[in-house]
Design a protein around this motif. Structure first.
Motif, short mmCIF file in Angstrom:
data_model
loop_
_atom_site.label_atom_id
_atom_site.label_comp_id
_atom_site.label_asym_id
_atom_site.label_seq_id
_atom_site.Cartn_x
_atom_site.Cartn_y
_atom_site.Cartn_z
N MET A 116 0.83 -1.20 0.00
CA MET A 116 0.00 0.00 0.00
C MET A 116 0.87 1.26 0.00
SD MET A 116 -2.78 1.10 2.91
CE MET A 116 -1.47 1.55 4.09
N TYR A 117 1.90 1.28 0.83
CA TYR A 117 2.81 2.43 0.86
C TYR A 117 3.51 2.60 -0.49
CZ TYR A 117 2.38 1.81 5.96
OH TYR A 117 1.91 1.68 7.24
N ALA A 118 3.94 1.49 -1.07
CA ALA A 118 4.63 1.56 -2.36
C ALA A 118 3.70 2.07 -3.46
CB ALA A 118 5.19 0.19 -2.74
N TYR A 119 2.44 1.67 -3.38
CA TYR A 119 1.44 2.13 -4.36
C TYR A 119 1.29 3.65 -4.25
CZ TYR A 119 -2.73 1.59 -7.32
OH TYR A 119 -3.63 1.65 -8.35
N ALA A 120 1.11 4.14 -3.01
CA ALA A 120 0.97 5.58 -2.81
C ALA A 120 2.25 6.33 -3.19
CB ALA A 120 0.60 5.87 -1.36
N PHE A 121 3.40 5.74 -2.85
CA PHE A 121 4.69 6.32 -3.24
C PHE A 121 4.73 6.53 -4.75
CE2 PHE A 121 9.05 6.11 -4.69
CZ PHE A 121 9.78 6.82 -3.74
N GLY A 122 4.31 5.52 -5.49
CA GLY A 122 4.30 5.62 -6.94
C GLY A 122 3.35 6.69 -7.46
N GLY B 208 -7.91 -3.17 -3.14
CA GLY B 208 -7.69 -4.55 -2.77
C GLY B 208 -6.58 -4.71 -1.76
N ILE B 209 -5.46 -4.01 -1.98
CA ILE B 209 -4.32 -4.09 -1.06
C ILE B 209 -4.70 -3.56 0.31
CG2 ILE B 209 -1.99 -3.25 -0.62
CD1 ILE B 209 -1.66 -3.08 -3.70
N CYS C 202 -16.48 -6.90 4.50
CA CYS C 202 -16.79 -7.96 3.52
C CYS C 202 -18.02 -7.58 2.68
CB CYS C 202 -17.05 -9.29 4.22
SG CYS C 202 -15.59 -10.08 4.92
N TYR C 203 -19.06 -7.12 3.36
CA TYR C 203 -20.30 -6.75 2.65
C TYR C 203 -20.05 -5.62 1.66
CZ TYR C 203 -24.76 -4.52 1.73
OH TYR C 203 -25.83 -3.94 1.09
N HIS C 204 -19.33 -4.60 2.10
CA HIS C 204 -19.06 -3.47 1.22
C HIS C 204 -18.32 -3.91 -0.04
CE1 HIS C 204 -17.67 0.38 -0.28
NE2 HIS C 204 -16.43 -0.09 -0.24
N LEU C 205 -17.28 -4.71 0.14
CA LEU C 205 -16.50 -5.16 -1.00
C LEU C 205 -17.33 -6.04 -1.93
CD1 LEU C 205 -13.06 -6.00 0.66
CD2 LEU C 205 -13.63 -4.01 -0.72
N GLU D 106 -17.56 -3.61 -4.79
CA GLU D 106 -16.31 -3.87 -5.49
C GLU D 106 -16.08 -5.38 -5.58
OE1 GLU D 106 -13.01 -1.47 -4.04
OE2 GLU D 106 -14.42 -0.14 -3.05
N PRO D 107 -16.92 -6.06 -6.37
CA PRO D 107 -16.84 -7.54 -6.42
C PRO D 107 -15.49 -8.06 -6.89
CG PRO D 107 -18.27 -6.66 -8.16
CD PRO D 107 -17.99 -5.54 -7.22
N GLU D 108 -14.83 -7.35 -7.82
CA GLU D 108 -13.52 -7.81 -8.28
C GLU D 108 -12.49 -7.73 -7.15
OE1 GLU D 108 -12.32 -5.75 -11.76
OE2 GLU D 108 -13.91 -6.57 -13.02
N THR D 109 -12.54 -6.63 -6.40
CA THR D 109 -11.64 -6.50 -5.26
C THR D 109 -11.94 -7.57 -4.22
OG1 THR D 109 -11.44 -4.12 -5.58
CG2 THR D 109 -10.89 -4.95 -3.40
#
Length: 437
Positions: A100-106, A343-344, A392-395, A399-402
Motif C-alpha cells: 500500500m505504501y509503495a502504491y501511494a509512493f508511486g 484490494g491491497i 466484507c459486505y461493502h467489497l 467492489e466484487p472484483e476487489t
C-alpha cells in the motif's frame, strides 16, 4: 545502540508507523466511501485500535513473559498452530501495508514529476516497483534510521500535515466550506470506511518487537501507545475534515490516491500540492523502509517460536535477516504491481482486524486479573467483529472484483498456513493411504 530510546523516540516510532504512510495511502479510499463523514471513520477505527493497544499493554503487565501477538497466543491457547496462523496473518498484514505504501509512493511520485505523460499506465507500477527494490537493497545492507533521525522525520511529517490542516480549516471556515457531515440521514458508510481505514492504525505494535532498544520498556511502551494512537486519530480527523470539505465527491473520485495533495491547491496553489506530494513521497518511502526492517525481524523472531521455517527467516550479514527481507520484498513487489489500492488496503485491514481482535479477546479472557479492566478489550473484540463483516459486505456489494481478489488471496494464505502447521498429520495420513494402496 549505545543509548536506548526514550519516550519521544518511542512515540515517533509508533506515529511513524501510522502517519508515516497511512493517511497518504488510505485517505482517498476512505473518503470515497464515507464522504464528509470520513473523520468519523477514523475515530471508530482509532477507538478499536486503542482498545487493542490497551490489550497488548495489559497482557504484558500481567504475563510472566513479555512479548506480542505470537507469544501471547502461544501462551494463552497453548496451540502452536493457532499462534503460527496469527503470526503469519500479521506478517501478511505487514506485506500488504508495504504494498500500500509503495502504491501511494508511486502515485505521488508520478504526480509530482509528471511521469504519466511520458510512461503512460506503466508509470505508477514502475515507480512502485523501483521503490520496493531500492528499500529491499537498503535493508539488506543493514540500514536503519536512528532514533534522532526518526524523531526529525516524524516531526517534519506532523508539521506538514497539521500545518496544512490548520490552514485549510481557516480557509474553509472563512469561505463557509467546512462540512462535518452532520446534515442528512445517518448511514453505516463511516463504519464500513472504518474497516477499510484500519490499516492506517497499525505500526504502534512494532514497539513490542523493539523492547530491547527502549529504555524502561515496561513504562515507556504503554505511554507511547496511549500518546501515539490518539495523536494519529486527531491528525486524521483534521486532515479528513478539511480534505472532504475542500474537494467535491467527484474530485475525490477523480484524484483518488493524491486527493490530499489536491486539497492543498485551493489554499496554497501549486505550492500546496508540491509540499504535500513531497511529504507523501518521503513518508511512504520511510514507511516502506521501517516496516520492511521490523517485519523481517518479526519473521526472524517467529523462527524462535518454531512457527516459521528456518529456510524463510535467517539472520546473517551483521544480524540482518537478508533472506527474509528478500522474500518479503518479492511478495510486496507482486502485490503493489498487480494489485489495486482498494484490494491491497482491504487485505491489510482484514489482517490487522483479525490480529487486533484476537489480542483483545485474549485480554478479555484475562479480565479476572486486577490489572485488566474488561471494558477496553470487550470494545476491541466487538469492534473488530463488527468491522470485519461490514468490510466484507461493502467489497462484495460495491467492489466484487476487489472482493474476489481478497477472498482468493486470504484463502490461499489459509491453505498454505494450514498445510505447513498440519504437515506432520498430513504426512501420516498420506502414509496410511499409501499403505492401504
Amino acid at each position: 545502540m549505545s543509548e536506548r530510546l526514550g519516550l519521544p523516540s518511542a512515540v515517533s516510532i509508533a506515529l511513524g508507523g501510522m502517519i508515516g504512510g497511512g493517511i497518504f495511502s488510505v485517505l482517498g479510499v476512505v473518503a470515497r466511501i464515507a464522504g464528509t463523514r470520513t473523520w468519523l471513520a477514523f475515530v471508530v477505527a482509532g477507538v478499536v485500535a486503542l482498545c487493542a493497544g490497551y490489550s497488548y499493554n495489559r497482557l504484558n503487565a500481567v504475563s510472566d513473559r513479555t512479548g506480542a501477538s505470537v507469544t501471547f497466543v502461544q501462551r494463552y491457547t497453548d496451540n502452536t498452530t493457532v499462534a503460527g496462523m496469527v503470526g503469519w496473518t500479521l506478517l501478511f498484514g505487514y506485506v500488504g501495508s508495504m504494498a500500500m505504501y509503495a502504491y501511494a509512493f508511486g502515485e505521488y511520485t508520478v504526480g509530482l514529476l509528471g511521469l504519466r505523460e511520458v510512461l503512460g499506465g506503466l508509470a505508477r507500477p514502475l515507480v512502485s516497483a523501483l521503490a520496493v527494490v531500492g528499500f529491499v537493497a537498503l535493508n539488506r545492507m543493514g540500514a536503519r534510521a536512528t532514533g534522532t533521525a526518526e524523531n526529525v522525520l516524524v516531526a517534519a511529517k506532523m508539521l506538514v500535515l497539521v500545518g496544512f490542516g490548520v490552514l485549510a480549516a481557516v480557509y474553509g471556515s472563512a469561505n463557509g466550506l467546512l462540512d462535518f457531515g452532520t446534515a442528512g440521514a445517518a448511514t453505516v458508510a463511516p463504519v464500513v470506511a472504518a474497516g477499510v481505514s484500519f490499516v492506517a492504525f497499525q505500526g504502534w505494535q512494532l514497539l513490542f518487537y523493539d523492547r530491547e532498544s527502549i529504555a524502561d520498556a515496561e513504562t515507556t511502551i504503554p505511554r507511547a501507545v496511549y500518546v501515539a494512537i490518539p495523536t494519529a486519530v486527531a491528525t486524521y480527523v483534521l486532515v479528513g475534515v478539511t480534505t472532504t470539505s475542500l474537494l467535491t465527491p467527484a474530485q475525490i473520485a477523480r484524484y483518488g490516491e493524491i486527493a490530499l495533495a489536491k486539497a492543498a491547491e485551493p489554499v496554497l496553489g501549486s505550492l500546496g500540492f508540491t509540499v504535500i506530494a513531497v511529504a507523501a513521497v518521503v513518508s511512504t518511502g520511510s514507511a516502506i523502509n521501517a516496516t520492511l526492517f521490523s517485519a523481517a525481524h518479526f519473521a526472524n523472531g517467529m523462527t524462535d517460536e518454531d512457527v516459521l521455517p528456518d529456510r524463510v527467516a535467517s539472520s546473517d550479514g551483521d544480524g540482518v535477516p537478508q533472506r527474509t527481507v528478500l522474500l518479503l520484498g518479492i511478495v510486496t513487489l507482486g502485490l503493489t504491481v498487480y494489485g489495486t489500492l482498494d484490494g491491497i488496503t482491504a487485505l491489510a485491514s482484514f489482517a490487522f482486524l483479525v490480529v487486533f481482535g484476537t489480542m483483545s479477546a485474549i485480554a478479555f479472557s484475562e479480565r479476572d486479573h486486577d490489572g485488566v479492566h474488561p471494558l477496553p478489550p470487550a470494545v476491541g473484540v466487538v469492534g473488530a467483529a463488527c468491522l470485519f463483516p461490514l468490510l466484507c459486505y461493502h467489497l462484495a456489494a460495491h467492489e466484487p472484483e476487489t472482493f474476489g481478489f481478497v477472498v482468493l488471496t486470504l484463502a490461499a494464505l489459509f491453505v498454505v498456513e494450514l498445510t505447513y502447521f498440519e504437515r506432520t498429520r498430513l504426512a501420516r495420513a498420506a502414509k496410511r493411504a499409501e499403505d492401504r494402496l
